[in-house]
Design an enzyme around this catalytic site. Structure first.
Site, PDB file in Angstrom:
ATOM      1  N   ASN A  10      27.488 -69.132  36.401  1.00  0.00           N
ATOM      2  CA  ASN A  10      26.205 -69.002  35.777  1.00  0.00           C
ATOM      3  C   ASN A  10      25.146 -68.289  36.389  1.00  0.00           C
ATOM      4  OD1 ASN A  10      23.762 -69.704  34.145  1.00  0.00           O
ATOM      5  ND2 ASN A  10      23.797 -71.994  34.613  1.00  0.00           N
ATOM      6  N   LYS A  12      22.051 -67.575  35.476  1.00  0.00           N
ATOM      7  CA  LYS A  12      20.922 -67.994  35.191  1.00  0.00           C
ATOM      8  C   LYS A  12      19.941 -66.763  34.899  1.00  0.00           C
ATOM      9  CE  LYS A  12      21.658 -72.543  37.575  1.00  0.00           C
ATOM     10  NZ  LYS A  12      21.518 -73.442  38.545  1.00  0.00           N
ATOM     11  N   HIS A  96      22.723 -77.786  29.709  1.00  0.00           N
ATOM     12  CA  HIS A  96      22.531 -77.486  31.160  1.00  0.00           C
ATOM     13  C   HIS A  96      21.347 -78.114  31.724  1.00  0.00           C
ATOM     14  CE1 HIS A  96      21.809 -75.859  35.106  1.00  0.00           C
ATOM     15  NE2 HIS A  96      22.988 -75.297  34.915  1.00  0.00           N
ATOM     16  N   GLU A  98      18.812 -78.115  33.389  1.00  0.00           N
ATOM     17  CA  GLU A  98      17.496 -77.143  33.347  1.00  0.00           C
ATOM     18  C   GLU A  98      16.956 -77.084  32.150  1.00  0.00           C
ATOM     19  OE1 GLU A  98      19.030 -74.708  37.234  1.00  0.00           O
ATOM     20  OE2 GLU A  98      19.121 -73.665  35.220  1.00  0.00           O
ATOM     21  N   GLU A 166      27.689 -82.024  36.000  1.00  0.00           N
ATOM     22  CA  GLU A 166      26.826 -81.396  37.146  1.00  0.00           C
ATOM     23  C   GLU A 166      25.877 -82.347  37.769  1.00  0.00           C
ATOM     24  OE1 GLU A 166      26.728 -76.735  36.736  1.00  0.00           O
ATOM     25  OE2 GLU A 166      25.453 -77.589  35.180  1.00  0.00           O
ATOM     26  N   GLY A 172      21.419 -76.383  43.142  1.00  0.00           N
ATOM     27  CA  GLY A 172      20.390 -75.580  43.812  1.00  0.00           C
ATOM     28  C   GLY A 172      19.900 -76.244  45.003  1.00  0.00           C
ATOM     29  N   SER A 212      25.976 -76.872  43.561  1.00  0.00           N
ATOM     30  CA  SER A 212      26.149 -76.152  44.835  1.00  0.00           C
ATOM     31  C   SER A 212      27.249 -75.947  45.446  1.00  0.00           C
ATOM     32  CB  SER A 212      25.033 -77.072  45.898  1.00  0.00           C
ATOM     33  OG  SER A 212      23.806 -77.059  45.605  1.00  0.00           O
TER      34      SER A 212
END
Length: 254
Positions: A10, A12, A96, A98, A166, A172, A212
């Protein structure tokens, strides 16, 4: 047949035209495990989707990072599943963390998106995962089960769904769930699917880990019996992504 390993990258909201070309050139020139061992899918930003698709070696597929919840129309800034299908983009990432956190996408909204994308012939990487506060409160499986249920309520055929677990606290941050932590959630997710969907769906659906993942952590994670691959963020922009793809051979040689 076992579940084929799956590695998603991904990208992003990253990359310029030149940077994308460098990433594509690196992947095209790399020695990677064969397509019978691993499915590799990278997810550039929308503006680079078609150029990446046309220049990547054919065994590396592409995914959009999102699509609209229904047919297109007066939805400024959105991209519909029909548009992606018309461009022969095979995959899309939905749910996702985010987007859940920054754009307030609810479990039900994500479930509707997954169902609509599938109805238009797209394959879906559907993301679930808990925050650090939820994990520390002991609510990991409750949260993940609720997110998965919202998808299961709308989806009847899971053949084109990959579930990505996730943990939000590991995205991150440099923190990685230990192999044991990842395996525990993946195993419980599979048990949830067996009880609430079907034994066949539980046995065949790939559940991949995201959070990560690096070249250093990938092999041990790949060795866990219920970890079927990875959804990789930052490391997918770097040469070490090749090492992560090749962690698939851990499963093949197991």
């Amino acid at each position: 047949m076992g579940r084929k390993f799956f590695v998603g990258g991904n990208w992003k909201c990253n990359g310029t035209e030149d940077q994308v070309k460098k990433i594509v050139d690196t992947l095209n020139g790399a020695e990677i495990a064969s397509p019978d061992v691993v499915d590799v899918v990278v997810s550039p930003p929308f503006v680079f989707l078609t150029s990446a698709k046309s220049s990547l070696r054919p065994e590396i597929q592409v995914a959009a990072q999102n699509c609209w919840v229904k047919k297109g129309g007066a939805f400024t800034g959105e991209v519909s599943a029909e548009m992606l299908a018309s461009l022969n983009i095979p995959w899309v990432i939905l749910g996702h963390s985010e987007r859940r956190a920054l754009l307030n996408e609810s479990n039900e909204f994500v479930g509707e998106k997954v169902a609509y994308a599938l109805s238009q012939g797209l394959k879906v990487i559907a993301c679930v995962g808990e925050t650090l506060e939820q994990r520390e409160a002991g609510h990991t499986m409750t949260v993940v089960a609720e997110q998965t249920k919202a998808i299961a309520d709308k989806v009847s055929n899971w053949a084109d769904v990959v579930l990505a677990y996730e943990p939000v606290w590991a995205i991150g941050t440099g923190k990685v769930a230990t192999p044991a932590q990842a395996q525990e959630v993946h195993m419980e997710l599979r048990e949830w699917l067996a009880k609430n969907v079907s034994a066949e769906v539980a046995a065949t659906t790939r559940i991949i880990y995201g959070g990560s993942v690096t070249g250093a952590s990938c092999k041990e994670l790949a060795g866990q019996p219920d970890v079927d691959g990875f959804l990789v963020g930052g490391a997918s922009l770097k040469p070490e992504f090749v090492n992560i793809i090749n962690a698939a051979t851990v499963k093949k040689n197991a």
